[in-house]
Structure formats: structure tokens, C-alpha cells
Design a protein around this motif. Structure first.
Motif, mmCIF file in Angstrom:
data_model
loop_
_atom_site.group_PDB
_atom_site.id
_atom_site.type_symbol
_atom_site.label_atom_id
_atom_site.label_comp_id
_atom_site.label_asym_id
_atom_site.label_seq_id
_atom_site.Cartn_x
_atom_site.Cartn_y
_atom_site.Cartn_z
ATOM 1 N N ARG A 74 0.568 -6.175 15.241
ATOM 2 C CA ARG A 74 1.132 -5.815 13.947
ATOM 3 C C ARG A 74 -0.009 -5.553 12.975
ATOM 4 N N ILE A 75 0.155 -4.534 12.163
ATOM 5 C CA ILE A 75 -0.778 -4.299 11.067
ATOM 6 C C ILE A 75 -0.107 -4.804 9.794
ATOM 7 N N VAL A 76 -0.811 -5.651 9.083
ATOM 8 C CA VAL A 76 -0.288 -6.308 7.890
ATOM 9 C C VAL A 76 -1.272 -6.062 6.759
ATOM 10 N N GLY A 77 -0.826 -5.458 5.688
ATOM 11 C CA GLY A 77 -1.771 -5.198 4.612
ATOM 12 C C GLY A 77 -1.113 -4.626 3.379
ATOM 13 N N PRO A 78 -1.902 -4.362 2.359
ATOM 14 C CA PRO A 78 -1.386 -3.707 1.156
ATOM 15 C C PRO A 78 -0.810 -2.341 1.504
ATOM 16 N N ARG A 79 0.303 -2.005 0.897
ATOM 17 C CA ARG A 79 0.966 -0.739 1.179
ATOM 18 C C ARG A 79 0.003 0.449 1.080
ATOM 19 N N ALA A 119 -3.340 -10.314 2.988
ATOM 20 C CA ALA A 119 -2.905 -9.015 2.483
ATOM 21 C C ALA A 119 -2.618 -9.062 0.990
ATOM 22 N N ARG A 120 -2.051 -10.160 0.521
ATOM 23 C CA ARG A 120 -1.776 -10.297 -0.914
ATOM 24 C C ARG A 120 -3.057 -10.349 -1.726
ATOM 25 N N THR A 124 -6.458 -5.999 4.833
ATOM 26 C CA THR A 124 -5.607 -5.460 5.889
ATOM 27 C C THR A 124 -6.021 -6.071 7.223
ATOM 28 N N SER A 125 -5.042 -6.506 8.004
ATOM 29 C CA SER A 125 -5.321 -7.151 9.289
ATOM 30 C C SER A 125 -4.489 -6.535 10.401
ATOM 31 N N VAL A 126 -5.058 -6.531 11.600
ATOM 32 C CA VAL A 126 -4.308 -6.232 12.818
ATOM 33 C C VAL A 126 -4.219 -7.520 13.609
#
Length: 359
Positions: A74-79, A119-120, A124-126
Motif C-alpha cells: 500500500r502507498i500511504v501519503g499526502p494526497r 503521512a499526516r 509518503t510510504s510504501v
């Protein structure tokens, strides 16, 4: 499956090397859309997929089946970064034994969701499920090994730079290319990250939690021996931490009961190829430590039952060629720093280090 005699020989090797040279030692459901809370905070999550080959070009002497597989993440990060063609920095989060991507992205316990909390703060993380864990299925757990896990991590890093990975089911929509990559690893995941960095020299930094090449406790040695023995009986998957109670004792000192119960439900069996190559990974990781050139952040819990006293400083001293080495100990915490009551402190320490080191 490997012949029982070969397995027993490997168990003996693991036990001997672990006793002589101490060392430490899945996925919850995927998501392709942002939750309401994430939209409100401008954080989004997308499922991504990497095509990799289960091969081993590292100095960790072990064999894999040379076949192609899909690694899910999953990639999780700022839009603004997840939906853009480029991301200034992508953090790759690498889990250890018995866990999975959920370790870094426990979405049902938001304060303990490391990836979302980073992310907040703009990161950005994978978050990957390594091959044989969670959504990255491997039919026979004997078919991979820890050297191959480091090689596949390298392949993922290269695909992040090139953008050659996909959002499954979203043709024509490209995920972002990374300008820089930092590896975060926990336990054996930290060793995998260390071997990747030293072997391929293609990342910008390392965040390593609860790992010491020559510094595990007797409890860690015994757990590794038990897992190897299970593999020697013919199993191709086996648990590190034989019961949920043992698993919780290994990872946690202060984590809330709800976090511990959730983690116990997600407690994963390891591919036996990982378990039976632990001694080779131990030797390879220790031998390669002085070839790490990137900045390193080392983090430990003050009550980590897997790490012996004094091992943290010894590990920091082993990175003789690193640009910088930062050692942090979180008082009172156990091994699973992102999931302990001090998770917020861990998150802040990591973000502060990222910003001061790279921005």
C-alpha cells in the motif's frame, strides 16, 4: 519440501550460530480508496503491486526458486504526492518475522498507524507484504529465503525510482516515481534493509528498529531455534512465537490491550525459507555493516526482550563508513516501537530525523 535431513542440519547451524553470535530475531485487508478520515486529513491510501523475481544476488548464502511473483503493498501519503507523477521521498516499510504490512499500517488503531501518522506529517510510504506474507502469497514457504527478500526489496526500490509498478485494476493511472528512497525496517526486516543498502547502494538512508547483528537475547535465540525445529519436521510455514501469548511477550511491553489483541489475530506464520536462512542473514548483515554509507537512525525500546544489554551501542559502532549514525532508545518500550504506548514519540523522532537529515 526439503529433505528432513537437510532441514535438521540447517536447524543445527541456526542454533549454533545464534548461540555463538547473538542476533534478534500478513497483512490486514487492502484498500484502494481513501477513508473519510483520510480525505479530511488529505491522506490517502492506494493498493500497489510490484512484479519481482525471487532471486538472490546478495552475499547472504541461501537459495530461492528464481520464479516471478507479485508483491502487494500500500502507498500511504499526502494526497498531493500520491496523486502526482513524482514524490520527493518515499519511505519503504519492511516488516520482520511473524508480522506483515499491518505492523506499520494498523488502520483500525489510528494513533498506532505508523504510515498514516507519518503521512499526516508530510511523508509518503510504501508498506509492503514481503513474499510469503499477507497479500504477497507464496504457495511453498521453502521457496524463498532472507537473501532473496533483500534482493526483492532492491527490485522494489528500483521500480519506485522508475515508476514501473502499478495500481492493480486502475489501468492508465500511474503511481508516483520516487526521487529519493529511505528504508525503514523492524527486526529481521531491518536486517533485510541493511543488506539491501550495503549490497546495492541505491537508497538514501536507513531507519532500523529492534535489530542488532551480534546482540540478541537468549529469548530471541530460543524462539529462533523453536521455529527452525518446526520447519525441520517438514512444515513449510512456521510461527515465530509459538502461541499468541509468546508473540505478545516478544513484541510488547506497553502496547494497549486492544492493539495487542489485534496484533495477535494477525500473527503470521513465516515461510520456512526465511526461518532456515536466519543464520546466513545474521552473518551477512554483520559482515556488511561497515559498507553502509547512508545515514542511519537506530531505534530500540528500553524493555526490548529480544536485544541484550549493550547491543545498541555496539550496533551503532559497527557502521564505520556511514555518513551519520543516530541512536535513540525509547524508555519503557518493547520491540514493536510503532505499536507501543510511546508510538507518538517514535513517530516524532523518525520525522525529526528525516527532516534534519534530508530536508
Amino acid at each position: 519440501m526439503k529433505h528432513t535431513v537437510v532441514r535438521l542440519a540447517l536447524v543445527t547451524l541456526v542454533a549454533t550460530l545464534l548461540a555463538g553470535v547473538p542476533a534478534t530475531s500478513a497483512s490486514a485487508g487492502t484498500a484502494t480508496t481513501a477513508t473519510t478520515a483520510e480525505r479530511g486529513s488529505r491522506v490517502i491510501t492506494r493498493t500497489v503491486e510490484f512484479q519481482v523475481v525471487n532471486t538472490n544476488a546478495t552475499r547472504v548464502a541461501c537459495e530461492a526458486d528464481q520464479q516471478a511473483y507479485r508483491v502487494r503493498a500500500r502507498i500511504v501519503g499526502p494526497r498531493r504526492e500520491v496523486l502526482s507523477p513524482d514524490a520527493p521521498r518515499i519511505n519503504v516499510l519492511v516488516h520482520g518475522l511473524a508480522t506483515g504490512s499491518w505492523f506499520w499500517n494498523l488502520r483500525s488503531k489510528r494513533s498506532f498507524d505508523y504510515a498514516t501518522q507519518l503521512a499526516r506529517r508530510g511523508e509518503t510510504s510504501v508498506v509492503i507484504d514481503r513474499l510469503g506474507y499477507g497479500a504477497s502469497t507464496l504457495p511453498n514457504g521453502d521457496d524463498t529465503c532472507l537473501g532473496a527478500q533483500a534482493d526483492m526489496l532492491h527490485q522494489i526500490v528500483q521500480k519506485l525510482y522508475s515508476g514501473l509498478y502499478v495500481y492493480p485494476g486502475r489501468p492508465g493511472i500511474d503511481p508516483p516515481k520516487a526521487q529519493h528512497v529511505v528504508l525503514h525496517g523492524h527486526g529481521v526486516g531491518a536486517a533485510i534493509a541493511q543488506v539491501e543498502s550495503a549490497t546495492f547502494q541505491d537508497v538514501d538512508g536507513l531507519v532500523l528498529m529492534s535489530w542488532a547483528d551480534a546482540g540478541s537475547s537468549q529469548r530471541a535465540v530460543e524462539e529462533a531455534r523453536q521455529t527452525s525445529q518446526l520447519c525441520a519436521t517438514g512444515d513449510d510455514y512456521a510461527r515465530y512465537g509459538q502461541t499468541n501469548r509468546e508473540f505478545r511477550e516478544l513484541l510488547f511491553a506497553t502496547a494497549p490491550a486492544g492493539v495487542q489483541r489485534k496484533a495477535a489475530r494477525l500473527h503470521a506464520a513465516n515461510p520456512c525459507g526465511d526461518a532456515l536462512s536466519l543464520s546466513q542473514m545474521l552473518a551477512g548483515s554483520e559482515a556488511l555493516a561497515d559498507e553502509i554509507k547512508e545515514p542511519v537512525l537506530l531505534m530500540y525500546g528500553g524493555k526490548d526482550v529480544l536485544i541484550r544489554d549493550g547491543a545498541a551501542q555496539d550496533q551503532a559502532d559497527s557502521y564505520s563508513a556511514a555518513e551519520s549514525v543516530t541512536l535513540r532508545t525509547i524508555a519503557g518500550a518493547g520491540s514493536a516501537l510503532p505499536l507501543e504506548r510511546t508510538a507518538g514519540k517514535t513517530q516524532r523522532q523518525v520525522v525529526r530525523w528525516l527532516r534534519s537529515t534530508f530536508n
